[in-house]
Motif scaffolding. Structure first.
Motif, PDB file in Angstrom:
ATOM      1  N   CYS A 120      30.528  22.174  31.086  1.00 42.81           N
ATOM      2  CA  CYS A 120      29.375  22.888  31.649  1.00 42.81           C
ATOM      3  C   CYS A 120      28.553  22.022  32.605  1.00 42.81           C
ATOM      4  N   PHE A 121      29.008  20.777  32.835  1.00 38.10           N
ATOM      5  CA  PHE A 121      28.390  19.918  33.844  1.00 38.10           C
ATOM      6  C   PHE A 121      29.306  19.742  35.050  1.00 38.10           C
ATOM      7  N   THR A 122      30.383  20.557  35.096  1.00 36.22           N
ATOM      8  CA  THR A 122      31.326  20.547  36.204  1.00 36.22           C
ATOM      9  C   THR A 122      31.663  21.995  36.545  1.00 36.22           C
ATOM     10  N   ALA A 123      32.584  22.158  37.494  1.00 34.55           N
ATOM     11  CA  ALA A 123      33.026  23.508  37.848  1.00 34.55           C
ATOM     12  C   ALA A 123      34.239  23.921  37.015  1.00 34.55           C
ATOM     13  N   SER A 124      34.394  23.349  35.834  1.00 30.99           N
ATOM     14  CA  SER A 124      35.521  23.685  34.961  1.00 30.99           C
ATOM     15  C   SER A 124      35.396  25.105  34.420  1.00 30.99           C
ATOM     16  N   ARG A 125      36.546  25.769  34.292  1.00 32.95           N
ATOM     17  CA  ARG A 125      36.571  27.103  33.705  1.00 32.95           C
ATOM     18  C   ARG A 125      36.432  27.054  32.179  1.00 32.95           C
ATOM     19  N   LEU A 126      36.428  25.856  31.610  1.00 36.42           N
ATOM     20  CA  LEU A 126      36.312  25.724  30.158  1.00 36.42           C
ATOM     21  C   LEU A 126      34.877  25.888  29.667  1.00 36.42           C
ATOM     22  N   CYS A 127      33.917  25.950  30.585  1.00 36.32           N
ATOM     23  CA  CYS A 127      32.518  26.111  30.182  1.00 36.32           C
ATOM     24  C   CYS A 127      32.325  27.486  29.550  1.00 36.32           C
ATOM     25  N   LYS A 128      31.879  27.508  28.313  1.00 36.98           N
ATOM     26  CA  LYS A 128      31.684  28.768  27.590  1.00 36.98           C
ATOM     27  C   LYS A 128      30.211  29.136  27.456  1.00 36.98           C
ATOM     28  N   GLY A 129      29.318  28.204  27.809  1.00 31.47           N
ATOM     29  CA  GLY A 129      27.892  28.489  27.691  1.00 31.47           C
ATOM     30  C   GLY A 129      27.223  28.549  29.052  1.00 31.47           C
ATOM     31  N   GLU A 130      25.964  28.138  29.088  1.00 29.19           N
ATOM     32  CA  GLU A 130      25.203  28.147  30.341  1.00 29.19           C
ATOM     33  C   GLU A 130      25.512  26.887  31.129  1.00 29.19           C
ATOM     34  N   ARG A 131      25.877  27.043  32.385  1.00 29.51           N
ATOM     35  CA  ARG A 131      26.235  25.898  33.208  1.00 29.51           C
ATOM     36  C   ARG A 131      24.973  25.168  33.659  1.00 29.51           C
ATOM     37  N   SER A 132      25.025  23.844  33.616  1.00 28.36           N
ATOM     38  CA  SER A 132      23.872  23.028  34.008  1.00 28.36           C
ATOM     39  C   SER A 132      23.605  23.161  35.510  1.00 28.36           C
ATOM     40  N   PRO A 133      22.324  23.148  35.926  1.00 29.37           N
ATOM     41  CA  PRO A 133      22.030  23.147  37.365  1.00 29.37           C
ATOM     42  C   PRO A 133      22.348  21.803  38.008  1.00 29.37           C
ATOM     43  N   HIS A 134      22.560  20.770  37.207  1.00 26.57           N
ATOM     44  CA  HIS A 134      22.881  19.433  37.720  1.00 26.57           C
ATOM     45  C   HIS A 134      24.341  19.139  37.381  1.00 26.57           C
ATOM     46  N   LEU A 135      25.189  19.138  38.408  1.00 26.98           N
ATOM     47  CA  LEU A 135      26.618  18.975  38.190  1.00 26.98           C
ATOM     48  C   LEU A 135      27.063  17.537  38.471  1.00 26.98           C
ATOM     49  N   ILE A 136      28.172  17.155  37.848  1.00 28.48           N
ATOM     50  CA  ILE A 136      28.769  15.837  38.082  1.00 28.48           C
ATOM     51  C   ILE A 136      29.532  15.867  39.398  1.00 28.48           C
ATOM     52  N   ASP A 137      29.272  14.897  40.248  1.00 28.88           N
ATOM     53  CA  ASP A 137      30.011  14.794  41.506  1.00 28.88           C
ATOM     54  C   ASP A 137      31.276  13.963  41.325  1.00 28.88           C
ATOM     55  N   ALA A 138      31.188  12.882  40.544  1.00 21.97           N
ATOM     56  CA  ALA A 138      32.353  12.010  40.354  1.00 21.97           C
ATOM     57  C   ALA A 138      32.185  11.194  39.081  1.00 21.97           C
TER      58      ALA A 138
END
Length: 243
Positions: A120-138
């Motif tokens: 949920c901190f990336t654009a992964s399809r495995l996120c099942k909850g609320e995605r964070s507004p702050h994503l990991i770049d690398a």
């Protein structure tokens, strides 16, 4: 009785000029105050975004450390620099770049913790909850060595890169889902896997001195987390498409 008519004396030329200059200066001052307030609010907003991203990164590192502790692996984290640190002696035999059996088990645990914590901190399809507004770049897998000179075909820089490669490959082999962890959804310009690697040889020591304790500290693998730059206007689109 006839009331007298009071006549005002028209302002002289100098007085008119003075009044016009005063009005202009007041207007410019008001414009300056408005611009100053705008930039102050803009700066506050950017500062809050950066602070929020740093808080999120610290949350990620603490969650990873907690998950790994439950799996029986002790790691060190530095929330200020965004680093999760794996000691070299857990992963590699002396002067070797292929992971030991113990090292393979340890990196497998790290990979499993990443799959549990990062979706949920990336654009992964495995996120099942609320995605964070702050994503990991690398997440850079960084290899580091001590300052002891190496002899033969490989120097410290080559060793650090090869160790980073071994760790990088094992992470993806242990958990293939990590290859689908992107900094932006597939199809968005600039979308790329978050995992990368680098080697620094002896150039970034974390312990001073040449005694064995310092050398042991400096021989390590770091996982360095970088967050996406806030305020680019892309976050809402990324979250919308990712969800």
């Amino acid at each position: 009785m006839i009331e007298g008519v009071v006549r005002r004396r028209p302002p002289e030329e100098g007085e008119t000029y003075f009044m016009s200059m005063t009005d202009m200066m007041v207007g410019l001052l008001l414009i300056f105050i408005i611009l100053l307030a705008y930039f102050a609010l803009h700066l506050k907003s950017k500062t809050e975004e950066l602070t929020g991203a740093n808080r999120t990164r610290a949350e990620i590192l603490n969650d990873l450390q907690r998950s790994l502790r439950q799996k029986g692996l002790q790691v060190e984290i530095d929330t200020k620099t965004g680093v999760l640190r794996l000691p070299d002696d857990v992963l590699f035999d002396k002067s070797r770049f292929d992971l030991s059996e113990r090292g393979q088990v340890a990196v497998g645990k790290v990979a499993k913790a990443m799959v549990e914590v990062l979706p949920c901190f990336t654009a992964s399809r495995l996120c099942k909850g609320e995605r964070s507004p702050h994503l990991i770049d690398a997440v850079f897998v960084e290899g580091h060595t001590d300052s002891d000179a190496m002899y033969g075909e490989m120097n410290n820089y080559g060793l650090s890169v090869r160790r980073a490669e071994s760790t990088f490959a094992m992470l993806q082999r242990a958990q293939p889902a990590l290859q689908g962890f992107l900094n932006k959804p597939a199809g968005v310009p600039g979308a790329a896997p978050i995992l990368g690697l680098s080697g620094y040889g002896p150039d970034r020591p974390i312990a001073a001195g040449t005694d064995e304790a310092a050398k042991t500290r400096n021989r390590r693998i770091d996982l360095r987390f970088l967050m996406t730059t806030p305020g680019s206007g892309l976050e809402r689109d990324v979250l919308r498409k990712a969800n």
